[in-house]
Design a protein around this motif. Structure first.
Motif, PDB file in Angstrom:
ATOM      1  N   THR B  15      73.753  15.261  49.251  1.00  0.00           N
ATOM      2  CA  THR B  15      72.822  14.160  48.464  1.00  0.00           C
ATOM      3  C   THR B  15      73.556  13.652  47.285  1.00  0.00           C
ATOM      4  O   THR B  15      74.344  14.558  46.590  1.00  0.00           O
ATOM      5  CB  THR B  15      71.657  14.649  48.273  1.00  0.00           C
ATOM      6  N   ARG B  56      67.777  13.999  37.442  1.00  0.00           N
ATOM      7  CA  ARG B  56      66.636  15.034  36.882  1.00  0.00           C
ATOM      8  C   ARG B  56      66.443  16.147  37.640  1.00  0.00           C
ATOM      9  O   ARG B  56      66.209  17.352  37.408  1.00  0.00           O
ATOM     10  CB  ARG B  56      65.451  14.419  36.879  1.00  0.00           C
ATOM     11  N   GLU B  57      66.827  16.091  39.162  1.00  0.00           N
ATOM     12  CA  GLU B  57      66.778  17.148  40.005  1.00  0.00           C
ATOM     13  C   GLU B  57      67.747  18.172  39.832  1.00  0.00           C
ATOM     14  O   GLU B  57      67.598  19.533  39.896  1.00  0.00           O
ATOM     15  CB  GLU B  57      66.814  16.550  41.551  1.00  0.00           C
ATOM     16  N   ASN B  60      67.103  20.254  36.778  1.00  0.00           N
ATOM     17  CA  ASN B  60      66.177  21.205  36.856  1.00  0.00           C
ATOM     18  C   ASN B  60      66.639  22.439  37.567  1.00  0.00           C
ATOM     19  O   ASN B  60      66.405  23.571  37.411  1.00  0.00           O
ATOM     20  CB  ASN B  60      64.946  20.580  37.709  1.00  0.00           C
ATOM     21  N   ARG B  61      67.706  22.068  38.750  1.00  0.00           N
ATOM     22  CA  ARG B  61      68.537  23.163  39.226  1.00  0.00           C
ATOM     23  C   ARG B  61      69.046  24.088  38.396  1.00  0.00           C
ATOM     24  O   ARG B  61      69.285  25.352  38.392  1.00  0.00           O
ATOM     25  CB  ARG B  61      69.262  22.728  40.329  1.00  0.00           C
ATOM     26  N   ALA B  63      68.823  24.378  35.134  1.00  0.00           N
ATOM     27  CA  ALA B  63      67.900  25.256  34.187  1.00  0.00           C
ATOM     28  C   ALA B  63      67.427  26.502  35.063  1.00  0.00           C
ATOM     29  O   ALA B  63      67.368  27.441  34.437  1.00  0.00           O
ATOM     30  CB  ALA B  63      66.655  24.334  33.812  1.00  0.00           C
ATOM     31  N   ALA B  64      67.057  26.167  36.280  1.00  0.00           N
ATOM     32  CA  ALA B  64      66.455  27.407  36.847  1.00  0.00           C
ATOM     33  C   ALA B  64      67.769  28.312  37.102  1.00  0.00           C
ATOM     34  O   ALA B  64      67.318  29.522  37.403  1.00  0.00           O
ATOM     35  CB  ALA B  64      65.965  26.965  38.294  1.00  0.00           C
ATOM     36  N   TYR B  65      69.159  28.003  37.160  1.00  0.00           N
ATOM     37  CA  TYR B  65      69.873  28.713  37.357  1.00  0.00           C
ATOM     38  C   TYR B  65      70.578  29.507  35.900  1.00  0.00           C
ATOM     39  O   TYR B  65      71.316  30.295  36.061  1.00  0.00           O
ATOM     40  CB  TYR B  65      71.256  27.854  37.915  1.00  0.00           C
ATOM     41  N   GLY B  66      70.311  28.859  34.749  1.00  0.00           N
ATOM     42  CA  GLY B  66      70.535  29.274  33.614  1.00  0.00           C
ATOM     43  C   GLY B  66      71.543  28.761  32.797  1.00  0.00           C
ATOM     44  O   GLY B  66      71.849  29.307  31.906  1.00  0.00           O
ATOM     45  N   GLN B  70      65.507  24.375  29.353  1.00  0.00           N
ATOM     46  CA  GLN B  70      64.694  23.305  29.424  1.00  0.00           C
ATOM     47  C   GLN B  70      63.518  23.392  28.562  1.00  0.00           C
ATOM     48  O   GLN B  70      62.889  24.630  28.429  1.00  0.00           O
ATOM     49  CB  GLN B  70      63.984  23.329  30.714  1.00  0.00           C
ATOM     50  N   ASN B  72      59.747  22.227  26.506  1.00  0.00           N
ATOM     51  CA  ASN B  72      58.713  21.589  27.270  1.00  0.00           C
ATOM     52  C   ASN B  72      58.480  20.281  27.259  1.00  0.00           C
ATOM     53  O   ASN B  72      58.545  19.700  28.483  1.00  0.00           O
ATOM     54  CB  ASN B  72      57.522  22.060  26.334  1.00  0.00           C
ATOM     55  N   GLN B  73      58.455  19.442  26.559  1.00  0.00           N
ATOM     56  CA  GLN B  73      58.371  17.903  26.794  1.00  0.00           C
ATOM     57  C   GLN B  73      59.659  17.246  26.114  1.00  0.00           C
ATOM     58  O   GLN B  73      59.660  16.060  25.769  1.00  0.00           O
ATOM     59  CB  GLN B  73      57.106  17.499  26.228  1.00  0.00           C
ATOM     60  N   ARG B  74      60.614  17.900  25.941  1.00  0.00           N
ATOM     61  CA  ARG B  74      61.632  17.394  25.175  1.00  0.00           C
ATOM     62  C   ARG B  74      62.996  17.586  25.746  1.00  0.00           C
ATOM     63  O   ARG B  74      64.010  17.880  25.022  1.00  0.00           O
ATOM     64  CB  ARG B  74      61.647  17.715  23.744  1.00  0.00           C
ATOM     65  N   GLN B 162      76.510  34.306  39.617  1.00  0.00           N
ATOM     66  CA  GLN B 162      75.898  33.797  38.348  1.00  0.00           C
ATOM     67  C   GLN B 162      76.415  34.388  36.819  1.00  0.00           C
ATOM     68  O   GLN B 162      76.413  33.613  36.014  1.00  0.00           O
ATOM     69  CB  GLN B 162      74.526  34.229  38.639  1.00  0.00           C
ATOM     70  N   GLN B 166      78.349  32.259  33.913  1.00  0.00           N
ATOM     71  CA  GLN B 166      77.804  32.426  32.629  1.00  0.00           C
ATOM     72  C   GLN B 166      79.005  32.872  31.914  1.00  0.00           C
ATOM     73  O   GLN B 166      79.099  32.150  30.531  1.00  0.00           O
ATOM     74  CB  GLN B 166      76.811  33.273  32.241  1.00  0.00           C
TER      75      GLN B 166
END
Lengths: 224, 224
Positions: B15, B56-57, B60-61, B63-66, B70, B72-74, B162, B166
């Motif tokens: 994808t 954006r997807e 988001n991934r 951010a979850a990975y570190g 992310q 809040n609204q910025r 991970q 880092q």
DNA sequence: TATGCTGAAAAAATCGATTTTTACTATGAC
DNA sequence: GTCATAGTAAAAATCGATTTTTTCAGCATA
């Protein structure tokens, strides 16, 4: 009119994506979905009352976290519960939490002791809340978080949290998991005592046994 | 015409979201972004030539990975490089990789030995490729992955990967990081020898020193 | 009966427009 | 000059429509 309006940014102002993320995560750990099940996105859209974009963002986050499996062009799936993986998760949890607890006992200060006692108190009183079951689970998670908090390693805490979430998916899927609570609560009281007394060796033993207890029950959730 | 068409599903059919994810991840670890920088989404859209949703997807991934923070609204921000965090990451890397290497030496079979030798060979020959720098980094990562692969714990490998990602963000941001390669490559050869000879104690020492070497250089990347 | 092909239906992924929120600047009160 | 406020520009988040890919039933073929 000197009366201030409500502040522009409400305290709970969070994005739709974050809210769905939290709701989905809770429901996944709760066992609201069948293990191995394929998620129907359009159905989730209705259930959680959100648009497509925030929903997909939440699903992507959960996949990166390990609570969902993402398959190439065919959407998202709830991971199966495998005995092999449970063994892996439980073993690492024991190792990591023993280590973190020792460090926490060495570094924790009076402020930490106070907050640990507060968390323990909330855990004891969890039954009195409405939806006692889910509330106990919340307080339980917070208690363990607080216990290890001053261990000194942000990344170790992060991994422990992730393993805890994975582990709970197994534990809460096990038929007899509710019978466990009384036994666990006894150990929680002992953990608090040892934490305050800085009984490192005994605390290490106890946290290991604490995880083992849940682990033995969680095994029954596995298919293979 | 009995000549088969290309199969419906191409082997590399992935994808757009996954592609941007991979590209962004590589560029973040490479140090293409300034640490602490805020990401301008509309700018990324052009750079990576994708639409908003897959971008954006991917964010988001990550951010979850570190690899992203992310807010809040910025939007999204590239995490700062903090000395405290580097110490944390390096320490855990040493602990986890020592442990995984010992287990790998105990469980690895002949097939693993062969693949490890192959990975080592590709690493040695990395200079001959175009874009030698980036290619060496790729082969380096794959070599270390292969080395620990048979350790028996999927989740431990996941955490190691991970932490490695880092860590590399720090290492590759350090000014002198390229001078390190020759020294590291000597150790890689020794690691292969010890792996084949199952020299557990020496291998533990060496992998620890191997990480320490990079760690000492990576320190210079930190602001605080 | 098993295998492969075809096309319609369903689902996933993507797009660009719209809405909401934040960031910034200019203005005015004290 | 400092602080607060309003207004505007910019950015983030969300939406529903569109495009792409997969799934599956029906049919043909060996």
């Amino acid at each position: 009119m000197s009366m201030r309006q409500a502040p522009t940014r409400a305290l709970d102002a969070t994005t739709a994506a974050s809210q769905v993320y939290a709701a989905l995560k809770r429901d996944l750990i709760r066992g609201r979905f069948v293990a191995g099940e394929k998620l129907a996105i359009s159905h989730l859209r209705q259930t959680y009352a959100v648009g497509l974009s925030p929903l997909r963002e939440a699903l992507n986050r959960l996949a990166a976290y390990g609570l969902l499996a993402q398959e190439n062009q065919r959407g998202f799936r709830v991971p199966a519960l495998k005995r092999r993986e449970l063994d892996d998760i439980a073993g690492l949890r024991q190792q990591f939490e023993v280590q973190a607890l020792e460090a926490a006992l060495r570094h924790g200060d009076a402020q930490w002791e106070a907050e640990l006692l507060a968390a323990f108190h909330r855990l004891k009183r969890a039954d009195e809340q409405p939806d006692a079951l889910e509330h106990w689970e919340q307080m339980h998670l917070q208690f363990h978080r607080r216990l290890l908090e001053p261990c000194g390693s942000v990344w170790l805490l992060r991994f422990i949290e992730q393993l805890h979430d994975q582990f709970d998916r197994y534990r809460r899927m096990a038929p007899a998991h509710q019978d466990l609570r009384a036994q666990l609560d006894v150990q929680h009281a002992e953990l608090v005592e040892l934490a305050l007394a800085r009984g490192v060796a005994a605390a290490r033993e106890l946290i290991h046994a604490h995880i083992q207890l849940s682990y033995d029950v969680a095994k029954s959730a596995c298919s293979e």
